[in-house]
Design an enzyme around this catalytic site. Structure first.
Site, PDB file in Angstrom:
ATOM      1  CB  VAL A  41      33.290  37.442  28.730  1.00  0.00           C
ATOM      2  CG1 VAL A  41      33.074  36.064  28.103  1.00  0.00           C
ATOM      3  CG2 VAL A  41      32.488  38.487  27.987  1.00  0.00           C
ATOM      4  CB  CYS A  79      45.096  42.046  28.535  1.00  0.00           C
ATOM      5  SG  CYS A  79      46.410  40.986  27.910  1.00  0.00           S
ATOM      6  CD  GLU A 133      40.936  45.826  29.930  1.00  0.00           C
ATOM      7  OE1 GLU A 133      39.907  45.123  30.064  1.00  0.00           O
ATOM      8  OE2 GLU A 133      42.058  45.345  29.725  1.00  0.00           O
TER       9      GLU A 133
END
Lengths: 504, 501
Positions: B251, B304, B401
């Site tokens: 994104v 993250c 991820e």
């Protein structure tokens, strides 16, 4: 156990409880070896407000030892910036809560109007504490590239240690805040000697330091005579730094004592004889307002007082007439009278000093434009006094008077104005009025002073540095710069890979 | 235009209390229905049920918000409000967050699924601490005065951009909001903020606190909506001067593209990571195990900076794996409001499916499920702490991820080789090194291609230390003094005082 006295508040049924002992380790205590006291006066009535304990040299030792212990155990590197920030903010909140009481006490002891003490002195002091609270967790060192392969060089901004702080009587609370805030933000501990003339608010503020939650010994308060407490702190072998605001004469003694004892770090905010220049392009009415403020604010008891006024010859007479009118509009009276814009000078000693200068001015032949006459009523009142047609060799032009006494001179060219303005051993502040931008820039560059006001005077901000050039001082207060006065930089060279060949 | 409202009574072992606050679109200090009068369901991840409906913001709402922000910026915010006052409002907001500490933590746990204990221990302190930290910066935004020549005055101003768009994710909703609001407001910007549609509740509760703190209407506007509507509207908006996004790298690219195509608005991005955690033979084993577990299982792996690739040197591999497995098995999965729960459910069905898909791919590609790998319970989105071993570098679970409680443990021997493997990724958000040899720790820290390197710790952050990514993990830094640069535009002023041509 030391005493608490009740001091009556005029025009009300209330009184203020003031502790009279020495504030050490978060308690008010008597002197360890002396019965000496200091009489504290009300300059509006000339009467005694109370007596407080005078710290002896031994008491200073005790206070320093307490601050050293705190620095080693509960303060200094043992407390985080976030925690220091929290405590300083809490102290600010408490001062704000008690602003009215503190303002009344300040007015009783110093003479300034209650509303000025509350809205300006205390308002700015609260802002000062909050400003430095914001810095406490933002004091960063640097990492510096040297030899990328094997070493890291970093700097740690460390607190200097135990700081003696000696403050004057003209803005007791505000001078307290200017000293205390950056020192605590950095992590130093403090032995604070307020002026023996105006010790009361410093003692009351000590109660708030305890209430805020500062560990014992982080801030100790030891009212005493300058020749006792001030001297003891500047000579003390275990004080790492002394910060002083007061006269240039005393500043010299402090620096000498620092050199003779342990070479402690010294910062000084001393006197001034600040020039105020009005060029012909200036807005005359506005310049007169600022000039009046510059010499009459705090009844002229301001290190930055614009006490020498130089007016361009083309507007000299007109300006002087307007200024004299402005000066007469200020009501100098009792601090508890709502109409008062200024109060008495702080003490008999100051009163005599200022009047000596006024007499000297008259004797030297300067023309009295307004003022210059004593009142017949009680109180150390000095009315606005303007001398004109001055010459450079007059005492009133050379020496700091510290009262509402202005010396006005004339100039023809810009260069002449600059020369007159810079002709002084002082260099604290200067002001200039002109609508010519290039002139404003040129003149502000040429003036030898630590603060230059263009088209204004007197206004300071907590985030802009302030201090003197020449014999007006060493170091800067306010702004980010004040932190540097309390920081000692440690450089760490960390070798993690280089092997040394030997012999060379 | 009346607003949706959320009423809820908490009656849990951890927290008891009632909440009630408006959940409309928050523009110009007021709550209202969304432009299309539609709503978004807020789902409870412990059971998939609807907690409440909040107003759905639309591109038209973004327009309204931008207008309100612009007006506030010019009339009642920006540099016409002195820094000391901006700082005071931020400090007041922090005080209000402190007053509602437990309530905010409970809302966060209810909405996101993280445990109430962790919300109180980590999310809330970091959120409040961040707002308070930036409150202190507000009156300290200095430009420079630069010597050029005698006839010129040259100085810089660090001016706010104006209206900034901020898009935040669902993993640390309140903390992400604080990290965005703090520096943007301290520097004088007005804000249009899109919380994640999955976790809007604490952001909406903050709107009421922002009003209470006294921020002028329009200073902060909050529009809950979908990425493909509200997010796109923000990144494409011609009157938004800067966009700051935290979320996936995928994104993040779209945001940067939209910024380029619209008005070249300034962009900062905090994106994904596949952070390596390197454990040498001489590491303190027990400590390394605890930190490694914190690195991948904290926040259910939804961080993250998660240390998701755990490299263990051969000398301690077996003992590490044994201890790490025991640790993983000891973590208690349970209701977020049970006081002894360590791990709640993943945030949503979609995330659950994504993570289980990765676990499947790991199994299919031949990795060994050393522990975990299955759903926990039979309602809600709990996934067992999972450890894969015997992986190969090209496997999806090693490259991509996962954003769940799934770690891969990889054996290594050679220092140069593990450094190469650690850096062999598109990402560069964080890294960690465990060793008693500080020389090696520092050398590795300097050679790892990551914006944060932890030596003998993982996932340990502070409001005053910058955080951000190398490579495709991001652009710019948040936290610390550095974040101020994200929200200021430098203007150089040259005042000619005599130079003639």
């Amino acid at each position: 156990m030391a005493n608490v006295v009740q001091i009556a508040v005029p025009k009300s049924n209330s009184s203020i409880a003031v502790p009279t002992g020495l504030f050490i380790d978060n308690e008010f205590v008597p002197s360890v070896d002396s019965k000496e006291t200091i009489k504290v006066f009300n300059p509006a009535t000339e009467s005694v407000l109370c007596e407080i304990t005078a710290a002896s040299e031994k008491d200073i030792d005790v206070a320093v030892a307490s601050s050293r212990k705190a620095f080693r155990t509960t303060w200094g590197k043992n407390v985080t910036g976030v925690e220091r920030s929290r405590l300083i903010n809490k102290l600010a909140d408490l001062i704000e809560r008690d602003a009215q009481t503190l303002a009344e006490l300040e007015s009783l002891n110093n003479g300034k109007p209650v509303k000025v003490a509350r809205d300006f002195d205390i308002g700015d002091s609260v802002g000062c504490l909050r400003y430095y609270a914001g810095w406490a967790d933002k004091i960063t060192g640097e990492s510096i590239e040297i030899d990328r392969k094997t070493k890291v060089a970093i700097t740690h901004p460390e607190p200097i240690g135990v700081c003696g702080q000696i403050i004057p009587w003209n803005y007791p609370i505000q001078m307290w805040a200017w000293k205390v805030a950056p020192a605590l933000a950095v992590g130093c501990t403090i032995v604070m000697k307020p002026s023996e003339i105006t010790p009361l608010t410093a003692l009351k503020l000590s109660e708030l330091v305890k209430e805020a939650g500062f560990p014992p010994g982080v801030l100790n308060t030891v009212p005493s005579l300058g020749s006792v407490g001030g001297a003891a702190l500047s000579l003390h072998k275990d004080v790492d730094k002394v910060a002083f605001t007061g006269s240039t004469i005393t500043g010299r003694k402090i620096m000498e004592a620092a050199a003779k004892s342990n070479l402690k770090k010294v910062s000084l905010e001393l006197g001034g004889k600040s020039p105020h220049i009005v060029f012909e392009s200036a807005d005359i009415d506005q310049a007169a307002n600022w000039a009046a403020l510059g010499i009459l604010y705090n009844t002229g008891q301001d290190c930055t007082a614009g006490s020498r006024l130089y007016v361009q010859d083309t507007i000299y007479d007109k300006f002087l007439a307007v200024l004299a009118g402005k000066a007469k509009e200020l009501i100098i009276g009792d601090g508890f009278d709502e109409k008062s814009g200024g109060g008495p000078v702080v003490s008999k000693g100051q009163y005599d000093r200022v009047w000596n200068y006024i007499e000297a001015g008259k004797k030297a032949g300067a023309r009295v434009v307004c003022g210059g006459e004593k009142r017949s009523t009680p109180g150390y009142y000095v009315d606005a006094t303007i001398f004109a047609d001055i010459t450079a060799d007059m005492k009133i032009v050379q020496e700091e008077i510290f009262g509402p006494v202005l010396s006005v001179g004339k100039f023809h060219t810009e260069d002449e104005a600059i020369a007159l303005a810079n002709d002084t051993t002082y260099g604290l502040a200067a002001g200039l009025h002109s609508t010519d931008a290039a002139q404003c820039h040129r003149v502000s560059e040429a003036l030898e002073a630590g603060t230059i006001w263009i088209n204004q005077y007197n206004l300071l901000y907590n985030n802009v540095p302030f201090g003197g050039k020449k014999q007006s001082g060493i170091g800067r207060e306010l702004g980010r710069n004040a932190l540097d006065e309390y920081i000692s930089v440690k450089a760490v060279h960390w070798n993690y890979g280089e092997k040394l060949d030997w012999p060379l | 235009m009346s607003t949706t409202t959320f009423y809820h009574e908490f009656n849990t072992p951890g927290y008891k209390g009632k909440v009630s606050f408006p959940t409309g679109v928050f523009i110009n200090g007021k709550f209202s229905a969304g432009g299309d009068r539609t709503t978004i369901d807020v789902i409870n991840p412990t059971n998939g049920k609807v907690i409440t409906k909040v107003a759905e913001g639309t591109p038209a709402d973004v327009d309204r918000a931008v207008k309100a922000a612009k007006r506030a910026f010019h009339e009642s915010w920006g540099l016409s409000v002195p820094g000391a006052e901006r700082g005071k409002l931020l400090a007041r907001l922090a005080d209000l967050m402190d007053e509602h500490f437990n309530e905010l933590a409970a809302l966060e746990a209810l909405d996101n699924g993280k445990t109430y204990s962790w919300a109180r221990a980590a999310d809330l302190p970091l959120s409040v601490g961040t707002i308070r930290y930036y409150a202190g910066w507000a009156d300290k935004i200095h430009g420079q005065v630069i010597e050029t020549s005698e006839d010129k005055l040259a100085y810089t101003r660090h001016e706010p951009f104006g209206v900034v768009g901020q898009i935040i994710p669902w993993n640390f909703p309140l903390t992400m909001m604080s990290m965005k609001l703090g520096p943007a407001l301290a520097t004088g910007n007005a804000i249009v903020l899109k919380p994640s549609e999955f976790t809007p509740l604490t952001a909406l509760r903050m709107c009421s606190l922002i009003n209470e703190a006294g921020f002028p209407p329009g200073t902060v506007n909050v529009v809950v909506g979908y990425g493909h509507t509200v997010g796109v509207a923000i990144s494409e908006h011609m009157l938004i001067d800067k966009v700051s996004f935290t979320g996936s790298t995928l994104v993040g690219r779209k945001i940067m593209e939209a910024a380029a195509k619209s008005n070249l608005k300034n962009v900062t991005l905090e994106l994904g990571g596949k952070s390596p955690n390197i454990i040498f033979n001489d590491a303190e084993l027990e400590s390394a195990v605890k930190w490694a577990s914190h690195g991948i299982f904290y926040n259910h792996g939804q961080a993250c900076s998660a240390g998701s690739r755990i490299f263990v040197q051969s000398g301690i591999y077996d003992s590490f794996l044994k201890a790490f497995t025991e640790k993983a098995l000891s973590l208690k999965l349970g209701d977020p409001f049970d006081t002894d729960s360590y791990q709640g459910p993943q945030v949503s069905q979609a995330q659950y499916d994504r993570i289980m898909d990765y676990i499947d791919s790991g199994k299919k590609q031949g990795a060994k499920v050393h522990v975990g790998g299955e759903r926990h319970g039979n309602e809600g989105y709990w996934i067992q702490p999972t450890i894969f071993t015997e992986t190969k570098p090209e496997m999806r679970i090693v490259q991509e991820e996962i954003f769940g409680p799934v770690g891969v443990v990889i054996k290594f021997e050679d220092e140069a080789d593990v450094l190469r493997q650690a850096n062999d990724t598109l990402y560069g958000l964080a890294a960690a090194v465990f060793t008693n040899d500080i020389t090696r720790g520092i050398q590795f820290a300097h050679k790892l291609e990551a914006g944060t390197v932890w030596v003998n710790c993982v996932n340990h952050m502070h409001p005053n230390v910058p955080f951000g990514g190398y490579k495709q993990s991001g652009v710019g830094r948040e936290l610390g003094e550095y974040a101020l640069n994200n929200y200021t535009n430098v203007k150089a002023v040259h005042v000619n005082l005599g130079h003639t041509i």
